[in-house]
Design a protein around this motif. Structure first.
Motif, mmCIF file in Angstrom:
data_model
loop_
_atom_site.group_PDB
_atom_site.id
_atom_site.type_symbol
_atom_site.label_atom_id
_atom_site.label_comp_id
_atom_site.label_asym_id
_atom_site.label_seq_id
_atom_site.Cartn_x
_atom_site.Cartn_y
_atom_site.Cartn_z
ATOM 1 N N PHE A 1 -28.075 18.965 59.439
ATOM 2 C CA PHE A 1 -29.241 19.265 58.939
ATOM 3 C C PHE A 1 -29.457 20.804 58.645
ATOM 4 O O PHE A 1 -29.890 21.380 57.598
ATOM 5 N N VAL A 2 -28.914 21.446 59.877
ATOM 6 C CA VAL A 2 -29.094 22.789 59.766
ATOM 7 C C VAL A 2 -28.162 23.259 58.359
ATOM 8 O O VAL A 2 -28.493 24.398 57.976
ATOM 9 N N LYS A 3 -26.894 22.850 58.476
ATOM 10 C CA LYS A 3 -26.056 23.201 57.293
ATOM 11 C C LYS A 3 -26.722 23.199 55.862
ATOM 12 O O LYS A 3 -26.785 23.736 55.008
ATOM 13 N N ALA A 4 -27.523 21.795 55.716
ATOM 14 C CA ALA A 4 -28.209 21.741 54.410
ATOM 15 C C ALA A 4 -29.493 22.565 54.267
ATOM 16 O O ALA A 4 -29.586 23.207 53.222
ATOM 17 N N ILE A 5 -29.899 23.115 55.434
ATOM 18 C CA ILE A 5 -31.261 23.809 55.362
ATOM 19 C C ILE A 5 -30.393 25.275 54.814
ATOM 20 O O ILE A 5 -31.305 25.793 53.797
ATOM 21 N N LYS A 6 -29.493 25.637 55.411
ATOM 22 C CA LYS A 6 -28.900 26.987 55.247
ATOM 23 C C LYS A 6 -28.418 26.985 53.740
ATOM 24 O O LYS A 6 -28.627 28.010 53.180
ATOM 25 N N GLU A 7 -27.961 25.860 53.114
ATOM 26 C CA GLU A 7 -27.229 25.980 51.873
ATOM 27 C C GLU A 7 -28.159 25.722 50.861
ATOM 28 O O GLU A 7 -28.166 26.260 49.792
ATOM 29 N N THR A 8 -29.388 24.905 51.062
ATOM 30 C CA THR A 8 -30.332 24.831 50.033
ATOM 31 C C THR A 8 -31.184 25.879 49.892
ATOM 32 O O THR A 8 -31.987 26.356 49.143
ATOM 33 N N GLY A 9 -31.414 26.631 51.254
ATOM 34 C CA GLY A 9 -32.336 27.872 51.379
ATOM 35 C C GLY A 9 -33.583 27.542 51.292
ATOM 36 O O GLY A 9 -34.657 28.115 51.066
ATOM 37 N N VAL A 10 -34.068 26.227 51.802
ATOM 38 C CA VAL A 10 -35.599 25.990 51.629
ATOM 39 C C VAL A 10 -36.370 26.579 52.841
ATOM 40 O O VAL A 10 -35.706 27.044 53.952
ATOM 41 N N ASN A 11 -37.542 26.708 52.659
ATOM 42 C CA ASN A 11 -38.423 27.328 53.803
ATOM 43 C C ASN A 11 -39.318 26.554 54.515
ATOM 44 O O ASN A 11 -39.561 26.528 55.653
ATOM 45 N N ASN A 12 -39.209 25.410 54.172
ATOM 46 C CA ASN A 12 -40.121 24.091 54.548
ATOM 47 C C ASN A 12 -39.195 23.091 54.902
ATOM 48 O O ASN A 12 -38.437 22.576 54.147
ATOM 49 N N ILE A 13 -39.332 22.562 56.157
ATOM 50 C CA ILE A 13 -38.436 21.265 56.502
ATOM 51 C C ILE A 13 -39.511 20.334 57.605
ATOM 52 O O ILE A 13 -40.569 20.615 57.899
ATOM 53 N N SER A 14 -38.989 19.083 57.274
ATOM 54 C CA SER A 14 -39.861 17.940 57.760
ATOM 55 C C SER A 14 -38.834 16.850 58.320
ATOM 56 O O SER A 14 -37.546 17.039 58.254
ATOM 57 N N GLY A 15 -39.287 15.844 58.819
ATOM 58 C CA GLY A 15 -38.560 14.835 59.322
ATOM 59 C C GLY A 15 -39.576 13.443 59.533
ATOM 60 O O GLY A 15 -40.846 13.503 59.061
ATOM 61 N N GLY A 16 -38.604 12.287 59.657
ATOM 62 C CA GLY A 16 -39.599 11.144 60.103
ATOM 63 C C GLY A 16 -38.676 9.987 60.299
ATOM 64 O O GLY A 16 -37.314 10.258 60.344
#
Ligand code: KG4
Ligand code: ZN
Length: 333
Positions: free
Chosen positions: A254-269
């Motif tokens: 998940f962290v790899k995907a956050i870093k590669e996409t460069g998003v500022n908002n994250i969520s889950g469910g």
């Protein structure tokens, strides 16, 4: 759609019979009738038994939901229900009951995808959550990283190639006799345990954003089978190590995907997002990396119908759907 409309949502995709009512952003009631006691003795959900239990429960749950939230049945404006994915025999009970309510009340019916329900669940407590955001969806049947570029524009970056994270908890728990459902049981046993005690693998896949959990479960089972009588292993250390391996795997990708996409908002469910260790790590990551985090509370992470209400409302508003336009077609189709 006027935002003060009353929506009733139904969710019966697995072993929870759930009904919720929302008026605008306000959750009027969120009722869940769990079948855990029924399936516990089998160590897992028995589809036929689940379907029958939904059928026995849904009518009373519907009436008590209406009575307890103090509205008149005629005040309901929209009826929404999960239409999949899930157990066919379970889905059909809630879906058909919801359609019958819509038909009887002459109100529009709106179908919601279960995973879009989980994806939308943070909106109940964080109505300000807006795309783009990256969501980690972790349930009993799915493990997905979804880039929500816009509402309705869901880009599936990765998913599991074998077991879901919830299955990894459930299957090992069943093997060890830890309890049902496995996730909460393993979390409980892990309390005070040493997560580094047992060295378990964090499986990799060829697609950088995909997950794999079946190898972890097999490694844990082999490990236990090789233990000798003299080995002193505490149950809590083993459970904590297993939980840590699942949480580490989920976070790493998940962290790899956050870093590669460069998003500022994250969520889950999804149910596994109720896990306290996973929540702890995701909160820490968001704080250390200045990300806006939108998590549903544990009760809204596992299956519920409030997420169906909020997903329906959000889709109707963002797609600018006029409820009068769906009224006729939804009832006759
Ligand atoms: O979303 P969910 O309630 O139902 C499905 O759509 O499948 O997820 C159920 C899964 C089960 O595998 C259950 O063991 C897991 O969520 N789960 C947890 C926790 N609570 C539920 N896993 C880890 N820790 C928890 N606290
Ligand atoms: Zn679910």
């Amino acid at each position: 759609m006027q935002s003060e409309k009353i929506i009733i949502g139904f969710e019966t995709s697995c072993d929870e019979t759930a009904i919720a009512l929302m008026k605008g952003d306000k959750l009027l009631i969120n009722k869940i009738s769990s079948q855990v006691e029924i399936h516990e003795k089998f160590g897992g959900v028995v589809p036929e038994v689940a379907s029958r239990a939904h059928a026995e429960m849904i009518r009373n749950l519907f009436h008590s939901s209406i009575n307890e939230c103090g509205i008149d049945i005629g005040e309901i404006d929209i009826v929404a229900s999960t239409d999949g994915p899930g157990l066919a025999g379970s889905l059909v009970v809630g879906y058909n009951f919801a359609k019958s309510v819509a038909w009887a009340l002459e109100k529009p019916f709106y179908a919601v995808d279960h995973m879009v329900g989980h994806l939308s669940a943070p909106l109940i407590e964080h109505p300000n959550m807006e795309p783009p955001f990256l969501s980690l969806l972790v349930s009993g049947g799915h493990t997905q990283i979804v880039l929500v570029e816009d509402w309705g524009k869901y880009n599936l970056l990765g998913s599991t190639i074998d077991d879901a994270a919830g299955e990894a908890f459930d299957k090992l728990s069943r093997f060890c006799g830890f309890g049902f459902p496995g996730g909460p049981a393993i979390q409980k046993i892990s309390e005070g345990g040493d997560p580094k005690k047992v060295d378990l693998p964090r499986p990799k896949t060829s697609n950088k954003f995909d997950y794999s959990f079946s190898g972890l479960k097999t490694a844990a089972v082999y490990f236990l089978q090789k233990l000798s009588e003299e080995d002193q292993l505490l149950k809590k250390d083993f459970a904590a190590s297993y939980q840590e391996a699942i949480v580490d795997s989920l976070m790493e990708i998940f962290v790899k995907a956050i870093k590669e996409t460069g998003v500022n908002n994250i969520s889950g469910g999804g149910g596994v997002m109720a896990n306290s260790r996973l929540r702890e790590k995701i909160v820490l990551f968001s704080e250390n990396n200045n990300k806006n985090l939108y998590l549903p509370s544990p009760k809204l992470s596992t299956d519920n119908a409030a997420m169906i209400c909020v997903a329906a409302k959000n889709e109707l508003i963002t797609n600018k759907i006029n409820i009068d336009d769906i009224r006729l077609s939804s009832i006759i189709s």
